[in-house]
Design an enzyme around this catalytic site. Structure first.
Site, PDB file in Angstrom:
ATOM      1  NE  ARG A  76      -1.435  -1.543   3.773  1.00 40.75           N
ATOM      2  CZ  ARG A  76      -1.478  -2.251   3.934  1.00 40.75           C
ATOM      3  NH1 ARG A  76      -1.479  -3.497   3.915  1.00 40.75           N
ATOM      4  NH2 ARG A  76      -0.695  -2.366   5.532  1.00 40.75           N
ATOM      5  CG  ASP A  78       2.265   6.742   3.570  1.00 40.04           C
ATOM      6  OD1 ASP A  78       1.323   6.325   3.141  1.00 40.04           O
ATOM      7  OD2 ASP A  78       3.597   6.854   3.535  1.00 40.04           O
ATOM      8  CE1 TYR A 139       7.728   2.661  -2.966  1.00 41.05           C
ATOM      9  CE2 TYR A 139       8.674   0.905  -1.835  1.00 41.05           C
ATOM     10  CZ  TYR A 139       7.447   1.059  -2.089  1.00 41.05           C
ATOM     11  OH  TYR A 139       6.117   0.485  -1.568  1.00 41.05           O
ATOM     12  NE  ARG A 227       6.395   9.271   2.257  1.00 42.16           N
ATOM     13  CZ  ARG A 227       5.827   9.690   2.960  1.00 42.16           C
ATOM     14  NH1 ARG A 227       5.654  11.343   3.120  1.00 42.16           N
ATOM     15  NH2 ARG A 227       4.885   9.301   3.675  1.00 42.16           N
TER      16      ARG A 227
END
Length: 296
Positions: A76, A78, A139, A227
């Site tokens: 999932r 954000d 990522y 992040r």
């Protein structure tokens, strides 16, 4: 239903699996590739009254297949996070799949909004699990430190950083984070969830336009981990912190209050990796579901 959001999966529980039961009709499990521009979405997960990626994909599939069963995503994301390589599994009526298999992507192209696309669809063994069978997730995070800011054509997937960055220094510091560790210093903790992860790759380079690009790969990620990793590296790259500080966060044993969580829009989920051997899926699922401690 999928009620929470994070940058990955592998927490050792199955409570987040989306499931829609459509009765006893024969079903076929599909593996779907999904890409989306996250700018106008409130994340992946279903949330009442909000526009989410899952809601749009489910709506499109239900128009073609009716009710869905076991709609599960690899990781999932954000609000504001993008994806080019998201993966979903879903069980659909076999008869409708046999009728639509050659036209499914084309039909969904006409149904889905332009900021989300189903890029691939294939029937797989029912043992496939998009979340728990994954070996790793990769990522990318883009940061522009040019004096003028971000190229306007890339403003939705690139962070503007106000200080010059030493990318080589950032890369060297990040290599000290590789391996299996408790990344609680970089994570927003969730009750009952482990923060132990295996960070397999964390590289910083510059692309042909001079943008600093982070490539981060791990078996799974806890909430805000990518992040936070980027925010900490930027502090090293612009000279506010030294290289030892980045590694020292692993020793804290709690969330680091001085690690900045960078904005979501620079982040893109590029790829989720699975074995081609269905016999490996069960082993991987069992391994991923365990509640990890260091050394097991």
């Amino acid at each position: 239903m999928d009620k929470s959001v994070d940058e990955g999966a592998g927490e050792g529980t199955g409570e987040d699996v989306d499931e829609r039961v459509d009765g006893a009709r024969p079903t076929t499990r599909l593996r779907l590739g999904v890409a989306y521009d996250g700018a106008d979405f409130s994340g992946w997960a279903l949330q009442p009254g909000l526009r989410t990626v899952a809601a749009e994909v489910i709506r499109g599939l239900e128009l073609l297949f009716g009710e869905l069963r076991d709609f599960t995503v690899a990781g999932r994301t954000d609000a504001g996070v993008h994806a080019t390589g998201q993966v979903v599994h879903v069980d659909v009526p076999t008869a409708k799949w046999e009728d639509l298999r050659e036209r499914l992507l084309w039909r969904l192209r006409g149904i889905l909004p332009p900021d989300v696309r189903v890029t691939a669809a294939e029937a797989v063994d029912p043992s496939f699990n998009a979340r728990f069978a994954a070996h790793w997730r990769r990522y990318r995070y883009r940061v522009a430190d040019a004096t003028y800011g971000v190229n306007p054509l890339r403003r939705l997937d690139t962070l503007a950083h106000p200080r010059p960055l030493d990318v080589e220094r950032m890369h060297a510091a990040c290599q000290r984070l590789l391996g299996e560790h408790d990344f609680v210093g970089f994570c927003k903790q969730r009750e009952g969830a482990t923060t132990i992860r295996e960070l397999q790759q964390y590289d910083w380079t510059r692309d042909e336009d001079g943008v600093a690009v982070a490539t981060v790969r791990a078996d799974a990620f806890c909430h805000s981990m990518v992040r936070s990793l980027v925010g900490a590296a930027l502090a090293v790259g612009d000279g506010r912190r030294d290289e030892d500080w980045l590694a020292s966060i692993l020793q804290l044993g709690e969330r680091a209050n001085d690690v900045h969580v960078v904005g979501p829009h620079g982040l893109t989920l590029l790829e989720v990796d699975y074995s081609e051997d269905s016999e490996d899926w069960k082993t991987r699922i069992d391994l991923t579901r365990r509640v990890r401690t260091l050394g097991n």
